[in-house]
Design an enzyme around this catalytic site. Structure first.
Site, PDB file in Angstrom:
ATOM      1  N   SER A  37      -2.858  -1.420   9.125  1.00  0.00           N
ATOM      2  CA  SER A  37      -3.938  -1.350  10.108  1.00  0.00           C
ATOM      3  C   SER A  37      -5.101  -2.257   9.758  1.00  0.00           C
ATOM      4  O   SER A  37      -5.986  -2.471  10.585  1.00  0.00           O
ATOM      5  CB  SER A  37      -4.442   0.099  10.214  1.00  0.00           C
ATOM      6  OG  SER A  37      -5.011   0.510   8.976  1.00  0.00           O
ATOM      7  N   CYS A  92       2.272  18.859 -18.914  1.00  0.00           N
ATOM      8  CA  CYS A  92       2.400  17.706 -19.802  1.00  0.00           C
ATOM      9  C   CYS A  92       2.922  18.156 -21.166  1.00  0.00           C
ATOM     10  O   CYS A  92       2.394  19.110 -21.761  1.00  0.00           O
ATOM     11  CB  CYS A  92       1.041  17.023 -19.946  1.00  0.00           C
ATOM     12  SG  CYS A  92       0.995  15.683 -21.161  1.00  0.00           S
ATOM     13  N   GLN A 135       0.824  -1.202   0.000  1.00  0.00           N
ATOM     14  CA  GLN A 135       0.000   0.000   0.000  1.00  0.00           C
ATOM     15  C   GLN A 135       0.862   1.258   0.000  1.00  0.00           C
ATOM     16  O   GLN A 135       0.332   2.359  -0.122  1.00  0.00           O
ATOM     17  CB  GLN A 135      -0.902   0.012   1.237  1.00  0.00           C
ATOM     18  CG  GLN A 135      -1.924  -1.102   1.276  1.00  0.00           C
ATOM     19  CD  GLN A 135      -2.675  -1.120   2.600  1.00  0.00           C
ATOM     20  OE1 GLN A 135      -2.111  -1.454   3.636  1.00  0.00           O
ATOM     21  NE2 GLN A 135      -3.938  -0.745   2.577  1.00  0.00           N
ATOM     22  N   ASN A 136       2.164   1.105   0.165  1.00  0.00           N
ATOM     23  CA  ASN A 136       3.053   2.253   0.286  1.00  0.00           C
ATOM     24  C   ASN A 136       3.376   2.835  -1.085  1.00  0.00           C
ATOM     25  O   ASN A 136       3.443   2.114  -2.084  1.00  0.00           O
ATOM     26  CB  ASN A 136       4.334   1.848   1.019  1.00  0.00           C
ATOM     27  CG  ASN A 136       4.039   1.364   2.424  1.00  0.00           C
ATOM     28  OD1 ASN A 136       3.056   1.781   3.036  1.00  0.00           O
ATOM     29  ND2 ASN A 136       4.867   0.484   2.943  1.00  0.00           N
ATOM     30  N   HIS A 188      -1.562   1.480  -4.332  1.00  0.00           N
ATOM     31  CA  HIS A 188      -1.872   2.906  -4.192  1.00  0.00           C
ATOM     32  C   HIS A 188      -0.969   3.791  -5.047  1.00  0.00           C
ATOM     33  O   HIS A 188      -0.868   4.993  -4.807  1.00  0.00           O
ATOM     34  CB  HIS A 188      -1.799   3.317  -2.720  1.00  0.00           C
ATOM     35  CG  HIS A 188      -2.851   2.681  -1.885  1.00  0.00           C
ATOM     36  ND1 HIS A 188      -2.802   2.614  -0.500  1.00  0.00           N
ATOM     37  CD2 HIS A 188      -4.020   2.060  -2.228  1.00  0.00           C
ATOM     38  CE1 HIS A 188      -3.865   1.980  -0.041  1.00  0.00           C
ATOM     39  NE2 HIS A 188      -4.616   1.640  -1.071  1.00  0.00           N
ATOM     40  N   CYS A 201      -4.513  13.681 -19.957  1.00  0.00           N
ATOM     41  CA  CYS A 201      -4.357  12.576 -20.913  1.00  0.00           C
ATOM     42  C   CYS A 201      -3.659  11.359 -20.309  1.00  0.00           C
ATOM     43  O   CYS A 201      -3.534  10.327 -20.968  1.00  0.00           O
ATOM     44  CB  CYS A 201      -3.607  13.050 -22.149  1.00  0.00           C
ATOM     45  SG  CYS A 201      -1.838  13.368 -21.893  1.00  0.00           S
TER      46      CYS A 201
END
Length: 255
Positions: A197, A155, A101-102, A119, A130
């Site tokens: 957690s 971009c 998740q890090n 994540h 885009c």
């Protein structure tokens, strides 16, 4: 710390081990967790607002500055013994899948290859319109200790502001990463849940899915979590202490 013969046997016999890591692992390298109080320039802001599409739309420089501050903290940090033990465990089993998740790169710097990033990553931004990838300049950003506002780059393809390559609150997980994580949870013989957690969904359902299949769940956490009732083994302690000791015990237990 002592480990049961049954746990060591499960590790020795596993053909596929999944490792699921959360913010507690990176916290041992000095990386603040999402729930930690903000400091410096950010102390009057709410992390849940900064980590949202709405926050970026309202003030791109504020949000980009926060993520550059966070990325600077990560690049100045070093992997800790938990990161290295997880990377070493991959050489001690037939197959290991790392799910995290890090959003930092500490697993890779410790030697883990191709973690599944639920994540996203601080180090892989993309266009907010885009979605073209944006290559960050090499090195550590020259950001002040307390942080500041920073205008996001534009971009090269469409001119829209570049956004952090993370999953914000309210956004879906990357489908390919989620599919790969679920596949690992459905296939593994044993899953470690380390430093999480077990509250952030849908990622938190992965260890429970493993437990429902009758496979082994090993939780490594200094405190009780919502996963306690699902885990076959609850190893209380910091991951940076528990994981190297467990790896040593596993290696000593081999014939």
């Amino acid at each position: 710390m002592e480990f049961s013969d049954e746990l060591l046997a499960s590790l020795r016999d596993a053909r596929h081990i999944a490792v699921f890591t959360g913010a507690g692992v990176s916290a041992e390298s000095g990386i603040p967790t999402f729930r930690d109080a903000l400091t410096g320039f950010w102390e009057n802001y709410d992390a849940s607002t900064l980590a949202s599409p709405e926050g970026f739309a309202a003030d791109p420089a504020l949000v980009w500055g926060w993520y550059e501050w966070r990325r600077t903290r990560v690049l100045r940090a070093e992997p800790n013994p938990a990161h290295y033990a997880i990377a070493a465990l991959a050489a001690d089993c037939p197959r290991l899948t790392l799910i995290t998740q890090n959003v930092d790169d500490l697993h890779e710097r410790a030697g883990s290859a191709d973690p599944i990033r639920l994540h996203g990553s601080l180090h892989h931004p993309r266009c907010s319109a885009c979605e073209a990838p944006y290559r960050l300049p090499p090195g550590i950003p020259d950001e002040p200790e307390g942080g500041r506002r920073v205008d996001p780059p534009r971009c090269a393809r469409c001119g829209a502001p570049v956004r952090p390559g993370v999953v914000w609150l309210g956004e879906n997980l990357p489908q390919a990463a989620w599919d790969a994580a679920r596949q690992a949870a459905e296939d593994c013989d044993l899953m470690f849940s380390i430093g999480t957690s077990a509250l952030v969904w849908p990622a938190a359902q992965l260890p429970a899915l493993v437990a429902r299949r009758g496979a082994t769940v090993v939780q490594v956490n200094p405190a009780e979590t919502a996963l306690d009732g699902h885990a076959g083994y609850n190893l209380r302690g910091a991951a940076g202490k528990v994981m190297p000791l467990l790896l040593q015990a596993l290696r000593r237990s081999r014939p």
